[in-house]
Design a protein around this motif. Sequence first.
Motif, PDB file in Angstrom:
ATOM      1  N   GLY A  40       0.765  -1.239   0.000  1.00 31.15           N
ATOM      2  CA  GLY A  40       0.000   0.000   0.000  1.00 31.15           C
ATOM      3  C   GLY A  40       0.795   1.287   0.000  1.00 31.15           C
ATOM      4  O   GLY A  40       0.213   2.366   0.172  1.00 31.15           O
ATOM      5  N   LEU A  41       2.100   1.225  -0.197  1.00 27.23           N
ATOM      6  CA  LEU A  41       2.873   2.463  -0.282  1.00 27.23           C
ATOM      7  C   LEU A  41       2.523   3.210  -1.561  1.00 27.23           C
ATOM      8  O   LEU A  41       2.258   2.596  -2.599  1.00 27.23           O
ATOM      9  N   GLN A  42       2.520   4.509  -1.472  1.00 28.46           N
ATOM     10  CA  GLN A  42       2.194   5.340  -2.626  1.00 28.46           C
ATOM     11  C   GLN A  42       3.441   6.034  -3.170  1.00 28.46           C
ATOM     12  O   GLN A  42       4.447   6.171  -2.478  1.00 28.46           O
ATOM     13  N   HIS A  43       3.346   6.453  -4.434  1.00 28.26           N
ATOM     14  CA  HIS A  43       4.438   7.156  -5.111  1.00 28.26           C
ATOM     15  C   HIS A  43       5.718   6.316  -5.156  1.00 28.26           C
ATOM     16  O   HIS A  43       6.831   6.846  -5.107  1.00 28.26           O
ATOM     17  N   VAL A  44       5.552   5.012  -5.229  1.00 31.43           N
ATOM     18  CA  VAL A  44       6.710   4.134  -5.340  1.00 31.43           C
ATOM     19  C   VAL A  44       7.262   4.219  -6.766  1.00 31.43           C
ATOM     20  O   VAL A  44       6.522   4.141  -7.739  1.00 31.43           O
ATOM     21  N   HIS A  45       8.544   4.406  -6.893  1.00 29.66           N
ATOM     22  CA  HIS A  45       9.145   4.493  -8.223  1.00 29.66           C
ATOM     23  C   HIS A  45      10.624   4.124  -8.139  1.00 29.66           C
ATOM     24  O   HIS A  45      11.199   4.049  -7.063  1.00 29.66           O
ATOM     25  N   ALA A  46      11.199   3.881  -9.288  1.00 26.39           N
ATOM     26  CA  ALA A  46      12.633   3.581  -9.367  1.00 26.39           C
ATOM     27  C   ALA A  46      13.389   4.843  -9.747  1.00 26.39           C
ATOM     28  O   ALA A  46      12.857   5.724 -10.412  1.00 26.39           O
ATOM     29  N   GLU A  47      14.627   4.930  -9.281  1.00 29.82           N
ATOM     30  CA  GLU A  47      15.478   6.070  -9.595  1.00 29.82           C
ATOM     31  C   GLU A  47      16.547   5.654 -10.607  1.00 29.82           C
ATOM     32  O   GLU A  47      17.126   4.576 -10.480  1.00 29.82           O
ATOM     33  N   PRO A  48      16.813   6.487 -11.615  1.00 23.61           N
ATOM     34  CA  PRO A  48      17.869   6.148 -12.580  1.00 23.61           C
ATOM     35  C   PRO A  48      19.250   6.324 -11.967  1.00 23.61           C
ATOM     36  O   PRO A  48      19.471   7.214 -11.139  1.00 23.61           O
ATOM     37  N   TRP A  49      20.158   5.466 -12.343  1.00 23.41           N
ATOM     38  CA  TRP A  49      21.539   5.576 -11.898  1.00 23.41           C
ATOM     39  C   TRP A  49      22.424   4.910 -12.927  1.00 23.41           C
ATOM     40  O   TRP A  49      21.938   4.256 -13.847  1.00 23.41           O
ATOM     41  N   HIS A  50      23.728   5.083 -12.801  1.00 23.71           N
ATOM     42  CA  HIS A  50      24.665   4.586 -13.803  1.00 23.71           C
ATOM     43  C   HIS A  50      25.686   3.646 -13.172  1.00 23.71           C
ATOM     44  O   HIS A  50      26.179   3.891 -12.076  1.00 23.71           O
ATOM     45  N   LEU A  51      25.982   2.595 -13.882  1.00 28.91           N
ATOM     46  CA  LEU A  51      27.039   1.673 -13.485  1.00 28.91           C
ATOM     47  C   LEU A  51      27.855   1.355 -14.727  1.00 28.91           C
ATOM     48  O   LEU A  51      27.305   0.950 -15.752  1.00 28.91           O
ATOM     49  N   GLU A  52      29.160   1.560 -14.634  1.00 25.14           N
ATOM     50  CA  GLU A  52      30.007   1.401 -15.809  1.00 25.14           C
ATOM     51  C   GLU A  52      29.998  -0.037 -16.309  1.00 25.14           C
ATOM     52  O   GLU A  52      29.868  -0.306 -17.504  1.00 25.14           O
ATOM     53  N   HIS A  53      30.129  -0.994 -15.399  1.00 20.01           N
ATOM     54  CA  HIS A  53      30.073  -2.399 -15.767  1.00 20.01           C
ATOM     55  C   HIS A  53      29.856  -3.222 -14.505  1.00 20.01           C
ATOM     56  O   HIS A  53      30.129  -2.785 -13.387  1.00 20.01           O
ATOM     57  N   GLY A  54      29.355  -4.437 -14.709  1.00 22.17           N
ATOM     58  CA  GLY A  54      29.205  -5.357 -13.598  1.00 22.17           C
ATOM     59  C   GLY A  54      30.493  -6.125 -13.364  1.00 22.17           C
ATOM     60  O   GLY A  54      31.488  -5.972 -14.084  1.00 22.17           O
ATOM     61  N   TRP A  55      30.474  -6.971 -12.344  1.00 22.60           N
ATOM     62  CA  TRP A  55      31.664  -7.738 -11.969  1.00 22.60           C
ATOM     63  C   TRP A  55      31.210  -9.061 -11.390  1.00 22.60           C
ATOM     64  O   TRP A  55      30.202  -9.143 -10.689  1.00 22.60           O
ATOM     65  N   LYS A  56      31.953 -10.110 -11.683  1.00 24.22           N
ATOM     66  CA  LYS A  56      31.615 -11.436 -11.180  1.00 24.22           C
ATOM     67  C   LYS A  56      32.833 -12.055 -10.524  1.00 24.22           C
ATOM     68  O   LYS A  56      33.906 -12.135 -11.123  1.00 24.22           O
ATOM     69  N   ARG A  57      32.649 -12.482  -9.276  1.00 25.28           N
ATOM     70  CA  ARG A  57      33.749 -13.118  -8.541  1.00 25.28           C
ATOM     71  C   ARG A  57      34.003 -14.513  -9.084  1.00 25.28           C
ATOM     72  O   ARG A  57      33.086 -15.299  -9.288  1.00 25.28           O
ATOM     73  N   GLY A  58      35.271 -14.817  -9.308  1.00 30.02           N
ATOM     74  CA  GLY A  58      35.657 -16.161  -9.709  1.00 30.02           C
ATOM     75  C   GLY A  58      36.333 -16.865  -8.545  1.00 30.02           C
ATOM     76  O   GLY A  58      35.693 -17.202  -7.553  1.00 30.02           O
ATOM     77  N   PHE A  59      37.639 -17.051  -8.630  1.00 31.07           N
ATOM     78  CA  PHE A  59      38.373 -17.642  -7.522  1.00 31.07           C
ATOM     79  C   PHE A  59      39.711 -16.939  -7.376  1.00 31.07           C
ATOM     80  O   PHE A  59      40.204 -16.288  -8.303  1.00 31.07           O
ATOM     81  N   ALA A  60      40.288 -17.079  -6.193  1.00 30.93           N
ATOM     82  CA  ALA A  60      41.596 -16.488  -5.917  1.00 30.93           C
ATOM     83  C   ALA A  60      42.380 -17.437  -5.030  1.00 30.93           C
ATOM     84  O   ALA A  60      41.844 -17.987  -4.061  1.00 30.93           O
ATOM     85  N   CYS A  61      43.633 -17.654  -5.370  1.00 35.80           N
ATOM     86  CA  CYS A  61      44.488 -18.485  -4.532  1.00 35.80           C
ATOM     87  C   CYS A  61      45.909 -17.947  -4.581  1.00 35.80           C
ATOM     88  O   CYS A  61      46.314 -17.303  -5.552  1.00 35.80           O
ATOM     89  N   ALA A  62      46.648 -18.200  -3.524  1.00 36.71           N
ATOM     90  CA  ALA A  62      48.039 -17.753  -3.455  1.00 36.71           C
ATOM     91  C   ALA A  62      48.832 -18.772  -2.659  1.00 36.71           C
ATOM     92  O   ALA A  62      48.342 -19.339  -1.678  1.00 36.71           O
ATOM     93  N   GLN A  63      50.046 -18.999  -3.108  1.00 34.86           N
ATOM     94  CA  GLN A  63      50.933 -19.950  -2.443  1.00 34.86           C
ATOM     95  C   GLN A  63      52.294 -19.302  -2.203  1.00 34.86           C
ATOM     96  O   GLN A  63      52.826 -18.627  -3.089  1.00 34.86           O
TER      97      GLN A  63
END
Length: 260
Positions: free
Chosen positions: A87-110
């Motif tokens: 029941g909320l009123q005046h619900v809307h989305a706001e525009p914004w910018h993201l240059e690119h997404g990112w996805k985590r893979g794996f990381a290891c170090a020895q």
Amino acid sequence: MTPEKKSRWPLLVLISSFFSFGLLAQAPRSNSYHDPNLNVVKAQALQHPSSYAFLKELSDGIGPRLTGSVEDSRAAEWALQTMHAIGLQHVHAEPWHLEHGWKRGFACAQLLSPFPLELTVTSYGWAGSTPTGGVEAEVIKVNSNALSDEVGRSAARWAGKVLLLVLKDPKQGDMLGTISQMPEFLSAARKAGAVAVLDRDPRPGMMLVHTGPLGFPGRSSILPVLDIAAEHEALIRRILEEGQPVRLKVEVQNGFTPVA
């Protein structure tokens, strides 16, 4: 890097707002961060019978919602629909910018020398990758409390090295100052030919690693940047301070993606 893409997010700050919008609308405005109405909001959010159902639907139904991911978009739509439904009123989305997404893979170090040891590490968000198969390199220390100075003084020695960020004087630590200098430092490290950066997050924990952004506002780096457990960072630092060379193998596989 891909061009900036416009996405839309709901104007949703706290789930508690689901239960207290009437209260806040009636409450007088206050500039205080200790507004007593906020305590009422928090209490209602914890006690309302729908609170856990909302949390469960968001966390278990949609799951992790990294910025720019498909799940991020699903969560935005879920929030819009849910706010309309209650029941909320005046619900809307706001525009914004993201240059690119990112996805985590794996990381290891020895640790390769002076003796072999698996190191506890994780990648920072929006950090890059090593070549497939990883890289082997010697480690050199960089004073994390004076990154800008280090760029001018030491960058010529960084080619082919893993850079370990350490506080030359722990009593003079300036976390915000380090964060503000990090983008310039990472750019210079990449240009100088460094292969990776190791940092230790100051948050507590035994053999724990932490992740987070590379700077504010959101920054990215083609260079791999890893958080290392405090115990392993201290071990490497002690060996270096004794004048012994330290050699590591590091492999990181993350990915930059189009915005969902």
